[in-house]
Scaffold this motif. Structure first.
Motif, mmCIF file in Angstrom:
data_model
loop_
_atom_site.group_PDB
_atom_site.id
_atom_site.type_symbol
_atom_site.label_atom_id
_atom_site.label_comp_id
_atom_site.label_asym_id
_atom_site.label_seq_id
_atom_site.Cartn_x
_atom_site.Cartn_y
_atom_site.Cartn_z
ATOM 1 N N GLU A 1 0.829 -1.199 0.000
ATOM 2 C CA GLU A 1 0.000 0.000 0.000
ATOM 3 C C GLU A 1 0.870 1.258 0.000
ATOM 4 O OE1 GLU A 1 -3.163 -0.141 -0.367
ATOM 5 O OE2 GLU A 1 -3.356 -2.309 -0.130
ATOM 6 N N GLN A 2 0.641 2.152 -0.964
ATOM 7 C CA GLN A 2 1.435 3.366 -1.053
ATOM 8 C C GLN A 2 1.214 4.283 0.147
ATOM 9 O OE1 GLN A 2 3.877 3.885 -3.322
ATOM 10 N NE2 GLN A 2 4.370 5.607 -1.990
ATOM 11 N N ASP A 3 0.049 4.182 0.786
ATOM 12 C CA ASP A 3 -0.231 5.006 1.958
ATOM 13 C C ASP A 3 0.652 4.659 3.143
ATOM 14 O OD1 ASP A 3 -2.167 6.335 0.580
ATOM 15 O OD2 ASP A 3 -3.860 5.278 1.481
ATOM 16 N N ALA A 4 1.396 3.557 3.054
ATOM 17 C CA ALA A 4 2.295 3.167 4.133
ATOM 18 C C ALA A 4 3.611 3.931 4.083
ATOM 19 C CB ALA A 4 2.568 1.663 4.066
ATOM 20 N N TYR A 5 3.770 4.805 3.087
ATOM 21 C CA TYR A 5 5.020 5.537 2.901
ATOM 22 C C TYR A 5 4.824 7.028 3.183
ATOM 23 C CZ TYR A 5 6.573 1.216 0.733
ATOM 24 O OH TYR A 5 6.896 -0.093 0.506
ATOM 25 N N PHE A 6 5.887 7.667 3.657
ATOM 26 C CA PHE A 6 5.815 9.101 3.953
ATOM 27 C C PHE A 6 5.682 9.936 2.681
ATOM 28 C CE2 PHE A 6 7.636 8.081 8.146
ATOM 29 C CZ PHE A 6 6.892 8.941 8.944
ATOM 30 N N TYR A 7 6.394 9.527 1.623
ATOM 31 C CA TYR A 7 6.432 10.313 0.400
ATOM 32 C C TYR A 7 6.123 9.397 -0.784
ATOM 33 C CZ TYR A 7 9.536 12.560 3.811
ATOM 34 O OH TYR A 7 10.069 13.072 4.960
ATOM 35 N N PRO A 8 5.521 9.928 -1.836
ATOM 36 C CA PRO A 8 5.118 9.073 -2.962
ATOM 37 C C PRO A 8 6.275 8.495 -3.761
ATOM 38 C CG PRO A 8 4.711 11.388 -3.443
ATOM 39 C CD PRO A 8 5.075 11.323 -1.995
ATOM 40 N N ASP A 9 7.436 9.118 -3.696
ATOM 41 C CA ASP A 9 8.575 8.672 -4.506
ATOM 42 C C ASP A 9 9.732 8.239 -3.623
ATOM 43 O OD1 ASP A 9 9.009 11.164 -3.473
ATOM 44 O OD2 ASP A 9 10.038 11.954 -5.248
ATOM 45 N N SER A 10 9.437 7.589 -2.517
ATOM 46 C CA SER A 10 10.441 7.337 -1.499
ATOM 47 C C SER A 10 10.267 5.962 -0.877
ATOM 48 C CB SER A 10 10.330 8.416 -0.417
ATOM 49 O OG SER A 10 11.147 8.126 0.690
ATOM 50 N N GLN A 11 11.337 5.484 -0.226
ATOM 51 C CA GLN A 11 11.289 4.215 0.499
ATOM 52 C C GLN A 11 11.049 4.414 1.998
ATOM 53 O OE1 GLN A 11 11.165 1.671 -1.333
ATOM 54 N NE2 GLN A 11 11.913 2.612 -3.229
ATOM 55 N N TRP A 12 10.899 5.670 2.452
ATOM 56 C CA TRP A 12 10.699 5.919 3.888
ATOM 57 C C TRP A 12 9.284 5.530 4.294
ATOM 58 C CZ3 TRP A 12 14.572 6.604 7.074
ATOM 59 C CH2 TRP A 12 15.775 7.126 6.596
ATOM 60 N N ARG A 13 9.206 4.632 5.265
ATOM 61 C CA ARG A 13 7.933 4.050 5.685
ATOM 62 C C ARG A 13 7.407 4.691 6.967
ATOM 63 N NH1 ARG A 13 7.263 -1.546 4.638
ATOM 64 N NH2 ARG A 13 5.734 -1.530 6.322
ATOM 65 N N LEU A 14 6.069 4.661 7.119
ATOM 66 C CA LEU A 14 5.409 5.045 8.358
ATOM 67 C C LEU A 14 5.523 3.907 9.377
ATOM 68 C CD1 LEU A 14 2.134 6.324 6.706
ATOM 69 C CD2 LEU A 14 3.671 7.792 7.988
ATOM 70 N N PRO A 15 5.725 4.231 10.654
ATOM 71 C CA PRO A 15 5.696 3.163 11.656
ATOM 72 C C PRO A 15 4.272 2.694 11.936
ATOM 73 C CG PRO A 15 6.027 5.274 12.724
ATOM 74 C CD PRO A 15 6.048 5.537 11.239
#
Length: 575
Positions: A396-410
């Motif tokens: 799910e893309q909503d699990a990421y901080f930014y749309p073009d990034s690998q940084w994930r939400l905890p």
């Protein structure tokens, strides 16, 4: 040579007898453009036809079409004549006697089930809608497997807590022991995504014998989670005492006795609760925070303040210990233990129903037979792999901080793990509880200058898992938005705990006095088996052949973090 099917006498009679109950001609489709004769209920195949298209045109299934025409394969030829029956032979209304009864009406498409179903769990056989004995066995095995997998994923938070309690009890009894890392956590502690930046205190509370009073020390940041791993309250800086220290009253589930004034009242849904909190370093030293905890922490029964038992402070720093729950068959035994101890009101009927469906039900022994035990062992293996998939490659893309990034939400779905109010985010919950400990709004909600934020990633700038044999660089732009401090910590993909290398703690932090800061105020952090020349103080060691992931912690995050005018760079492999 064109081949024609001979229309049986019975088929013609049946078609005429059914009259209005005949399959409905929905008109030519892309793969069913041939001529249909309603009088004889026959269809002539044209070039480009296939059975799926013909079945769709007349609202029947391919199996019904093949059975009516005695086809042994899906092959049909141009010019071939097919009988279009109303129902499959498995439907009682499809036989030649269907029109003999005054109350017979057409069966709507999709109601009847064919005698043969080719499915992902094998070929299922039925007779007039009733599965055969061997198919019933296959179906029940599949039902138990599917329920066991969902029970595993829903049970992760409970088993996580059960394992936490068991580990804490190795240091001392509940309600009397503070497992405290006086010299900070190091890699010898196997604990889900722990940090080495603050002094942890882990305390297990149990109210089976009545309400508990906890005197929380000042200048700590903590929480209380129940046995189902739901957030109950914050204590300390983000709690009602606001870091001044406070007296909390923990009530048992369903408590209806007198509640005296002068307490911060906490009402968990379970008897067992976990209360972790952090003390902070002062000028790089953990001692002042530890001293405050030892001076002020008290736990006693309501009304027993005068005879409060002394707290045992068990220093876990440098002690090999495990706080990570098992993923094998023993998972189910821990789950059953909690279900037997705690009131069902703490959970919900669907979750408890899934547990009961696999033999874990309050007041009943957990004694699976050989068949069910094999299913549960298999489900534990699949469940662990599923949780790891959610953790390391969330779709799910909503699990990421930014749309073009690998940084994930905890927290995927917030600290309540919801896709909408009252609607569970199942993937978000399974990932988090497999991956971490401690649920509180303070780690998810926007609290400028307070609390903490936890962007993390398991993938490099190219979307590939980190390779312990390679060297990577993380660039943190100038003006890192924190009021307190930041840190980077590396974890083992197997244990989800600090990576065990030659370094006592696999981390780089703004608290480190020897950290190198670039001329523009930015910071570069390096990861790899060997430190780049001159970068040792900004380097975290990794191990060839072992995977890793990392968390960037921001303590006292500031507005540029929340409005995303500041963001960390992607972690890039270095050629």
């Amino acid at each position: 040579m064109m081949r024609h099917l001979i229309i049986s006498t019975w088929a013609l009679v049946a078609c005429f007898a059914l009259g209005g109950a005949r399959a409905e001609d929905r008109g030519p489709l892309k793969f069913a453009e041939g001529q249909y004769d309603a009088a004889t209920a026959t269809y002539v195949v044209v070039r480009g036809d296939d059975l799926a298209g013909i079945a769709e045109r007349f609202g029947i299934t391919v199996s019904e079409l093949k059975a009516e025409n005695k086809l042994v394969s899906d092959r049909i030829d141009t010019g071939q004549t097919l009988v279009i029956a109303t129902h499959a032979p498995s439907s009682s209304a499809a036989g030649p006697s269907a029109a003999r009864y005054a109350m017979t009406t057409p069966t709507a498409p999709g109601v009847a089930t064919p005698d043969t179903l080719d499915t992902s769990i094998g070929t299922l056989r039925l007779r007039d809608g009733v599965p055969s004995a061997d198919s019933i066995e296959t179906i029940y095995d599949n039902l138990d497997r599917s329920r066991a997998l969902q029970a595993y994923l829903l049970g992760i938070p409970i088993v996580n807590q059960a394992s936490m309690r068991a580990s804490l009890q190795e240091f001392g009894p509940v309600n009397q022991t503070d497992v405290i890392w006086e010299n900070l956590v190091d890699a010898k502690t196997v604990e889900l995504t722990a940090n080495d930046n603050t002094v942890y205190s882990f305390i297990w509370l149990d109210t089976h014998e009545g309400p508990l009073v906890v005197e929380v020390p000042p200048k700590v940041l903590g929480l209380i989670d129940d046995f189902w791993y739901k957030w109950v309250a914050d204590v300390g800086i983000t709690g009602p005492d606001k870091g001044e220290g406070g007296t909390y009253l923990i009530l048992p589930p369903g408590y209806d006795g007198n509640v005296p004034e002068g307490y911060f009242v906490v009402r968990p849904s379970t008897y067992g609760t976990w209360m972790p909190f952090r003390s902070f370093l002062v000028d790089g030293s953990p001692k002042p925070g530890v001293d405050l905890v030892k001076q002020h922490l008290k736990i006693y029964r309501l009304g027993d303040e005068a005879k409060a038992p002394p707290i045992t402070f068990a220093n876990a720093s440098g002690i090999p210990s495990n706080f990570v729950f098992p993923g094998d068959y023993s998972f189910w035994e821990l789950l059953n233990q909690v279900i037997q101890e705690e009131p069902s009101s703490g959970s919900d009927p669907t979750t408890l129903g899934l547990f009961a469906a696999i033999g874990i039900e309050k007041g009943k022994p957990f004694a699976p037979d050989a068949r069910m035990k094999a299913i549960l062992e298999d489900a534990a293996n699949i469940g662990a792999a599923t949780a790891r998939s959610l953790a390391f490659k969330m779709r799910e893309q909503d699990a990421y901080f930014y749309p073009d990034s690998q940084w994930r939400l905890p927290f995927f779905g917030g600290y309540k793990f919801e896709v909408a109010p009252g609607v569970a985010n199942l993937d978000g919950a399974a990932f988090f509880y497999f991956f971490a400990t401690g649920v509180t709004p303070a780690m998810e909600e926007k609290m400028v200058g307070k609390g903490s934020q936890y962007p993390w990633t398991a993938l490099d700038a190219n979307g590939n898992p980190f390779d312990g044999a390679k060297t990577y660089k993380l660039h943190l732009p100038p003006n890192i938005p924190v009021k307190d401090f930041w840190s980077v910590i590396v974890y083992d993909t197997q244990t989800r705990s600090m990576l065990q290398t030659d370094q006592r703690s696999p981390s780089v932090s703004s608290q480190n006095k020897d950290i190198q800061i670039n001329a523009d105020g930015s910071v570069d952090v390096w990861f790899g088996p060997n430190a780049p020349a001159g970068k040792e103080s900004n380097w975290v060691q990794t191990i060839p052949g072992k995977g890793w992931f990392m968390i960037l912690r921001l303590y006292g995050p500031l507005e540029p973090w929340f409005d995303q005018t500041w963001r960390p760079g992607e972690i890039a492999p270095q050629s």
